[in-house]
Design a protein around this motif. Sequence first.
Motif, mmCIF file in Angstrom:
data_model
loop_
_atom_site.group_PDB
_atom_site.id
_atom_site.type_symbol
_atom_site.label_atom_id
_atom_site.label_comp_id
_atom_site.label_asym_id
_atom_site.label_seq_id
_atom_site.Cartn_x
_atom_site.Cartn_y
_atom_site.Cartn_z
ATOM 1 N N ALA A 176 1.031 -0.785 0.226
ATOM 2 C CA ALA A 176 -0.052 0.269 -0.040
ATOM 3 C C ALA A 176 1.361 1.149 -0.112
ATOM 4 O O ALA A 176 0.260 1.922 -0.288
ATOM 5 C CB ALA A 176 -0.806 0.021 1.014
ATOM 6 N N LYS A 177 1.984 0.987 0.716
ATOM 7 C CA LYS A 177 2.607 2.440 0.611
ATOM 8 C C LYS A 177 3.883 2.032 -1.100
ATOM 9 O O LYS A 177 4.690 3.751 -1.206
ATOM 10 C CB LYS A 177 3.569 1.704 1.589
ATOM 11 N N MET A 178 3.411 1.367 -1.851
ATOM 12 C CA MET A 178 4.345 1.794 -3.680
ATOM 13 C C MET A 178 3.234 2.729 -3.912
ATOM 14 O O MET A 178 2.481 2.975 -3.596
ATOM 15 C CB MET A 178 4.070 0.234 -3.902
ATOM 16 N N GLU A 179 3.843 3.384 -4.792
ATOM 17 C CA GLU A 179 4.361 4.894 -5.067
ATOM 18 C C GLU A 179 4.161 4.495 -6.557
ATOM 19 O O GLU A 179 5.277 5.221 -6.898
ATOM 20 C CB GLU A 179 4.155 6.369 -4.675
ATOM 21 N N PRO A 180 3.072 4.369 -7.508
ATOM 22 C CA PRO A 180 3.303 4.713 -9.072
ATOM 23 C C PRO A 180 3.458 5.542 -9.297
ATOM 24 O O PRO A 180 3.433 6.373 -8.398
ATOM 25 C CB PRO A 180 1.967 4.013 -9.408
ATOM 26 N N PRO B 1 16.661 -9.671 4.861
ATOM 27 C CA PRO B 1 15.679 -11.143 4.213
ATOM 28 C C PRO B 1 14.963 -11.056 3.226
ATOM 29 O O PRO B 1 14.802 -11.969 2.763
ATOM 30 C CB PRO B 1 16.005 -11.639 5.331
ATOM 31 N N SER B 2 13.605 -10.363 3.016
ATOM 32 C CA SER B 2 12.513 -10.667 2.591
ATOM 33 C C SER B 2 12.828 -10.514 0.791
ATOM 34 O O SER B 2 11.766 -11.395 -0.420
ATOM 35 C CB SER B 2 11.447 -10.418 2.849
ATOM 36 N N LEU B 3 13.838 -9.547 0.141
ATOM 37 C CA LEU B 3 14.828 -9.429 -0.431
ATOM 38 C C LEU B 3 15.118 -10.092 -1.221
ATOM 39 O O LEU B 3 14.801 -10.806 -2.546
ATOM 40 C CB LEU B 3 15.553 -7.900 -0.402
ATOM 41 N N ILE C 182 9.221 3.741 -0.030
ATOM 42 C CA ILE C 182 10.013 4.367 0.749
ATOM 43 C C ILE C 182 9.690 3.575 2.222
ATOM 44 O O ILE C 182 8.716 3.937 2.238
ATOM 45 C CB ILE C 182 10.130 6.496 0.920
ATOM 46 N N GLY C 183 10.952 3.206 2.571
ATOM 47 C CA GLY C 183 9.974 2.113 4.053
ATOM 48 C C GLY C 183 10.899 1.290 3.835
ATOM 49 O O GLY C 183 10.883 0.990 3.006
ATOM 50 N N GLU C 184 10.694 0.222 4.547
ATOM 51 C CA GLU C 184 10.668 -1.411 5.030
ATOM 52 C C GLU C 184 9.808 -1.579 4.033
ATOM 53 O O GLU C 184 8.302 -1.350 4.278
ATOM 54 C CB GLU C 184 10.653 -1.476 6.458
ATOM 55 N N ALA C 185 9.165 -2.880 3.826
ATOM 56 C CA ALA C 185 8.626 -3.759 3.245
ATOM 57 C C ALA C 185 8.557 -5.388 3.343
ATOM 58 O O ALA C 185 9.705 -5.660 3.864
ATOM 59 C CB ALA C 185 8.053 -2.859 1.752
ATOM 60 N N GLU D 159 0.928 -10.262 -0.817
ATOM 61 C CA GLU D 159 0.296 -8.735 -1.848
ATOM 62 C C GLU D 159 1.777 -7.963 -2.570
ATOM 63 O O GLU D 159 1.400 -8.427 -4.134
ATOM 64 C CB GLU D 159 0.110 -8.288 -1.153
ATOM 65 N N THR D 160 2.546 -9.481 -2.375
ATOM 66 C CA THR D 160 4.214 -8.240 -3.105
ATOM 67 C C THR D 160 4.226 -9.249 -4.282
ATOM 68 O O THR D 160 4.385 -8.816 -5.743
ATOM 69 C CB THR D 160 5.494 -8.047 -2.163
#
Length: 181
Positions: free
Chosen positions: A34-38, A84-86, A161-164, A170-171
């Motif tokens: 939800a923080k992703m900015e197109p 680690p999630s990356l 911007i920020g941690e995800a 959903e990613t």
Amino acid sequence: MLRKLVPTLYGLAFALATPALAEVEPGLFTGTMAKMEPLEAYTPAITTFVGADGQLADLSMYHGQVVVLNFWATWCAPCREEMPSLQALQEAMGDRDLEVVTVAFGRHNPVAMEKFWADTGITSLPLHIDPASEMARGLGVRGLPHTFILDRDGRILAQLIGEADWDAQETLALLEAYLEQ
């Protein structure tokens, strides 16, 4: 009457002949995404960094792949949490023409970078660096971590911007949509 129709028909023909940039379904920007900015797609002016081998490298190395470009720093606690999630994302989708490209922002001691990787269990992501922060400044990096999504032609499509959580369902669904463009 025909003279009035010709410009309209020409414009319609031009519009149909010009491929439109596919947009990602807005409903995919949920959860941690939800923080992703197109963004309106653009080609970055500065695309060089220092590769893991110490040689000058460029984002053009990833032409034809969707790139998740992540800026991080050894002193950044949220970077430590998300790294680690990356890696999990790279392992899950790397065989699908998706490449996670990690770039340390600013001056970093290579030993400290390797320790960061060891401490977080990272084994399959590159240790690139932007030592003078030229690429980061050119992209407008504001805070860390800061991640960009690039299309197969190297254009920036979105930023977060920020941690995800990069291996959340959903990613994966959102990145699947970028892969299908």
